[in-house]
Design a protein around this motif. Structure first.
Motif, PDB file in Angstrom:
ATOM      1  N   ASP A   1     -19.824  26.947  -4.332  1.00  0.00           N
ATOM      2  CA  ASP A   1     -19.315  27.013  -2.955  1.00  0.00           C
ATOM      3  C   ASP A   1     -18.842  25.623  -2.554  1.00  0.00           C
ATOM      4  OD1 ASP A   1     -19.834  29.662  -2.817  1.00  0.00           O
ATOM      5  OD2 ASP A   1     -21.610  29.495  -1.535  1.00  0.00           O
TER       6      ASP A   1
ATOM      7  N   TYR B   1     -24.616  37.814  -3.694  1.00  0.00           N
ATOM      8  CA  TYR B   1     -25.413  36.826  -2.980  1.00  0.00           C
ATOM      9  C   TYR B   1     -26.250  35.924  -3.872  1.00  0.00           C
ATOM     10  CZ  TYR B   1     -24.266  39.280   1.271  1.00  0.00           C
ATOM     11  OH  TYR B   1     -23.589  39.830   2.312  1.00  0.00           O
ATOM     12  N   MET B   2     -25.893  35.780  -5.122  1.00  0.00           N
ATOM     13  CA  MET B   2     -26.761  34.987  -5.986  1.00  0.00           C
ATOM     14  C   MET B   2     -26.796  33.517  -5.561  1.00  0.00           C
ATOM     15  SD  MET B   2     -24.659  34.146  -9.270  1.00  0.00           S
ATOM     16  CE  MET B   2     -25.525  35.488  -9.994  1.00  0.00           C
ATOM     17  N   GLU B   3     -27.818  32.823  -6.020  1.00  0.00           N
ATOM     18  CA  GLU B   3     -27.965  31.396  -5.715  1.00  0.00           C
ATOM     19  C   GLU B   3     -26.800  30.623  -6.324  1.00  0.00           C
ATOM     20  OE1 GLU B   3     -30.497  29.038  -4.452  1.00  0.00           O
ATOM     21  OE2 GLU B   3     -30.611  30.844  -3.216  1.00  0.00           O
ATOM     22  N   ARG B   4     -26.194  29.786  -5.570  1.00  0.00           N
ATOM     23  CA  ARG B   4     -25.088  28.999  -6.088  1.00  0.00           C
ATOM     24  C   ARG B   4     -25.213  27.579  -5.609  1.00  0.00           C
ATOM     25  NH1 ARG B   4     -20.657  32.149  -7.424  1.00  0.00           N
ATOM     26  NH2 ARG B   4     -21.253  34.318  -7.177  1.00  0.00           N
ATOM     27  N   GLU B   5     -24.612  26.709  -6.403  1.00  0.00           N
ATOM     28  CA  GLU B   5     -24.565  25.322  -5.979  1.00  0.00           C
ATOM     29  C   GLU B   5     -23.514  25.216  -4.878  1.00  0.00           C
ATOM     30  OE1 GLU B   5     -23.395  21.084  -8.039  1.00  0.00           O
ATOM     31  OE2 GLU B   5     -23.507  22.877  -9.292  1.00  0.00           O
ATOM     32  N   SER B   6     -23.776  24.403  -3.870  1.00  0.00           N
ATOM     33  CA  SER B   6     -22.664  24.145  -2.951  1.00  0.00           C
ATOM     34  C   SER B   6     -22.397  22.643  -2.884  1.00  0.00           C
ATOM     35  CB  SER B   6     -22.905  24.754  -1.575  1.00  0.00           C
ATOM     36  OG  SER B   6     -24.120  24.362  -1.072  1.00  0.00           O
TER      37      SER B   6
ATOM     38  N   ARG C   1     -15.106  29.684  -2.458  1.00  0.00           N
ATOM     39  CA  ARG C   1     -16.001  29.870  -3.612  1.00  0.00           C
ATOM     40  C   ARG C   1     -15.155  29.921  -4.871  1.00  0.00           C
ATOM     41  NH1 ARG C   1     -20.434  34.341  -3.098  1.00  0.00           N
ATOM     42  NH2 ARG C   1     -21.295  32.626  -1.879  1.00  0.00           N
TER      43      ARG C   1
END
Ligand SMILES: Cc1cc2nc3c(=O)[nH]c(=O)nc-3n(C[C@H](O)[C@H](O)[C@H](O)COP(=O)(O)OP(=O)(O)OC[C@H]3O[C@@H](n4cnc5c(N)ncnc54)[C@H](O)[C@@H]3O)c2cc1C
Length: 590
Positions: free
Chosen positions: A196, A16-21, A175
């Motif tokens: 994402d 669940y890490m922070e990701r760019e979408s 992803r």
């Protein structure tokens, strides 16, 4: 229907890490002929509508590809029926599509161990006049250029690692894989989390046994009521010949040697430009004999006097291997769900009787594009609109072609000769198995493999089967030498992308029952059973002496992404997932 802004995006893992979408309109996963044709055709439809005054705004289309460049992971025969390409790019000749040669001559040979008997008649499905011999690697790269010129964003080195779902399993994107994870799963200095990619429609064109497609089909039950998909493995080399002994444009297919009559298989020899000979051997991944090794079958094929003579004085320059979806019409899954379509080999569009899937992959991509275009106009990306894709497939020339051969592969589980008889009857009766049945049954290929003891083998020593085969480094090559010619590269400091769910099975049950067939069915020497000296296995050799325990070693950096292990493992405990982006073979000219 617009994707709801506040929909929670759920990935398949708990990472669940922070990701760019990034928000796109349409994301195509895999830059093969199917998806590139889909992306290109979508731009054509949008351009046409805009020129007629439609206000569609800016439509963002992305194609992601796990290979280092478009075409790097593409391996095919290939003789291409041009009808798909001619619909997509009617002036493909003027536009310089890279074609090796028009087919000028077809031969069909039956090989006994010593002789090559030419059939006076070419089987109709293998009549290739008017078609083109191509390097699909080059043709795909060219299609990629056409896409980029039309405004499609292409992202090589971006594997689709997980599907993204919204409410009620609606697909909302994909992803991409993380970069910079070391072999113990820790982040390295160059770590970059995957992105994402959110999309109104995601199109899976991952080719045969797509890793995301497999999970999507399982999750949504898209194969309910269908026959299981069955596969073959094509192993191929390119050779430089010293003279013009085999002209460009000549196509030879063979049946017989070295396959036994319970093993579906055959060879091909195609003449390319500049004295390059393209040859390969297909082995059905539903063979019974647990000691079969498709790479060794190909090496034996080359040692046949007819083939060996053709190669005399030549030099092997490239190697590759890839699975082929051979199940046909009855094995095709449902090809749409909310927010997602499946195209090309991922959906099993290949016609196994003709060994042709490029034309139908292109067409399926185009039909997907037409469906997506309508969905964009209606702002509805649910199954209600996307079902039109299957309707379009049913109305197109794909359906009569695939239905005519719908029971082709299934017949071969009764052996070569009954399989051929069945193929002939189907040809006359428009596809009926044995001349009467609308649908014959298939079993998953890995279930066909028999145990060593059932085959009368003592232990797993492959020399029981291949006692005459020598790798001389001139005509025949071992796997490691061949893999070198596939220009495979993976960063070795990353987790293995071949997940074996229970390696204890390898050391115990599989060793006893099948003799670890992964060591043989993998054409790239990825799987090795090694003695650790630590323990005995609890197994005994033919003389009753205890056998040392052997553990599985996965040489994942050799992997050519053929997907055979995921398909053929008898316990179905090997899961192929995408490695770090850019890793894999580089199939230049294949
Ligand atoms: C040995 C062999 C011989 C063949 N001979 C012929 C022939 O003579 N004539 C013919 O018409 N057809 C032939 N075919 C079949 C033909 O090659 C296929 O039908 C065709 O390539 C299918 O196109 P595709 O776009 O569906 O998939 P592919 O061509 O397989 O392309 C899929 C692409 O998606 C990428 N990809 C996969 N997963 C991911 C992911 N998760 N994320 C990002 N990228 C991903 C792959 O790297 C690849 O670039 C042959 C196939 C084989 C293997």
């Amino acid at each position: 229907m617009q994707p709801e802004e506040d929909t929670e995006v759920i990935a398949e893992t708990t990472n669940y890490m922070e990701r760019e979408s990034l928000e796109m309109d349409v994301v195509f996963v895999g830059a093969g002929p199917a998806n590139l044709s889909g992306a290109l055709h979508l731009t054509q439809l949008i351009e046409k509508a805009k020129s007629e005054g439609a206000d569609l705004g800016e439509i963002q289309i992305a194609v992601i590809e796990k290979g280092s460049s478009v075409g790097a992971h593409i391996l095919s025969g290939a003789v291409m029926d041009p009808k798909g390409l001619a619909e997509l790019v009617p002036d493909f000749l003027e536009k310089g599509a890279p074609l090796e040669s028009e087919v000028k001559e077809d031969q069909f040979l039956y090989l006994t161990p010593k002789r090559a008997i030419r059939s006076p008649l070419n089987p109709p499905p293998l009549n290739n006049h008017g078609y083109y011999i191509v390097s699909l690697n080059r043709l795909t790269a060219w299609l990629g250029e056409q896409c980029e010129a039309a405004g499609v964003n292409i992202f090589p080195e971006f594997p689709g690692a997980e599907m993204l779902y919204g409410e009620n399993d609606r697909v909302v994107g994909v992803r991409t894989g993380d970069k910079g994870i070391d072999k113990d799963g820790k982040q390295k200095a160059n770590y970059e989390p995957g992105v994402d990619l959110l999309a109104k429609v995601t199109v899976l064109g991952e080719g045969v046994r797509g890793s995301l497609t497999k999970k999507l089909i399982q999750r949504l039950g898209l194969d309910k009521g269908r026959e299981p998909q069955v596969y073959s493995l094509g192993v191929k080399e390119l050779w430089e010949l010293p003279d013009d002994r085999y002209p460009a444009g000549r196509v030879t297919h063979t049946l017989g040697f070295p396959s036994d009559q319970w093993t579906y298989g055959g060879g091909w020899i195609y003449g390319m430009q500049n004295r390059v000979l393209n040859l390969g051997y297909v082995t059905g991944l539903d063979y019974r004999d647990p000691l079969i090794d498709p790479h060794a079958e190909f090496q034996k094929f080359k040692s046949h006097p007819f083939v060996a003579k053709l190669l005399e004085g030549g030099k092997m320059i490239r190697y590759g291997a890839k699975a082929i979806a051979a199940g046909g019409w009855h094995a095709m899954p449902k090809m749409y769900a909310d927010g997602v379509l499946i195209v090309g080999d991922s959906a099993g569009f290949l016609n196994a009787a003709r060994l042709k899937g490029i034309h139908s992959a292109i067409k399926s991509g185009m039909l997907a594009a037409e469906t997506i275009f309508d969905a964009l106009l209606e702002s509805d990306y649910s199954s209600k609109t996307l079902i039109e894709y299957e309707h379009r497939v049913k109305r197109s020339w794909i359906t009569p072609e695939l239905r005519r051969y719908r029971n082709f592969h299934a017949g071969f589980r009764h052996g070569r000769w009954l399989g051929m008889a069945n193929a002939g009857l189907q040809y006359i009766t428009g596809g009926r198995a044995w001349g009467i049945l609308d649908r014959d049954q298939q079993e998953p290929g890995h279930e066909a493999m028999q145990r060593l003891s059932a085959y009368g083998y003592h232990g797993d020593d492959a020399s029981q089967k291949y006692k005459d085969l020598r790798f001389d480094g001139q005509l025949t090559f071992n796997k490691v030498t061949d893999v070198y010619h596939a220009a495979v590269a993976h960063n070795e400091d990353q987790p293995a992308h071949l997940h074996v769910l229970d390696t204890n099975v390898c050391s115990t049950r599989c060793a006893e029952e099948y003799g670890n067939p992964c060591q043989r069915f993998c054409p790239a020497a990825v799987y090795e059973m090694v003695e650790t000296g630590a323990q005995t296995s609890g197994l005994h050799d033919v003389n009753g002496s205890p056998k040392p325990r052997r553990e599985l070693q996965i040489n994942f950096s050799n992997c050519v992404h053929c997907k055979t292990c995921d398909i053929m493992d008898p316990y179905q405990i090997i899961n192929w997932v995408t490695p770090e982006g850019g890793g894999g073979p580089d199939y230049k000219g294949m």
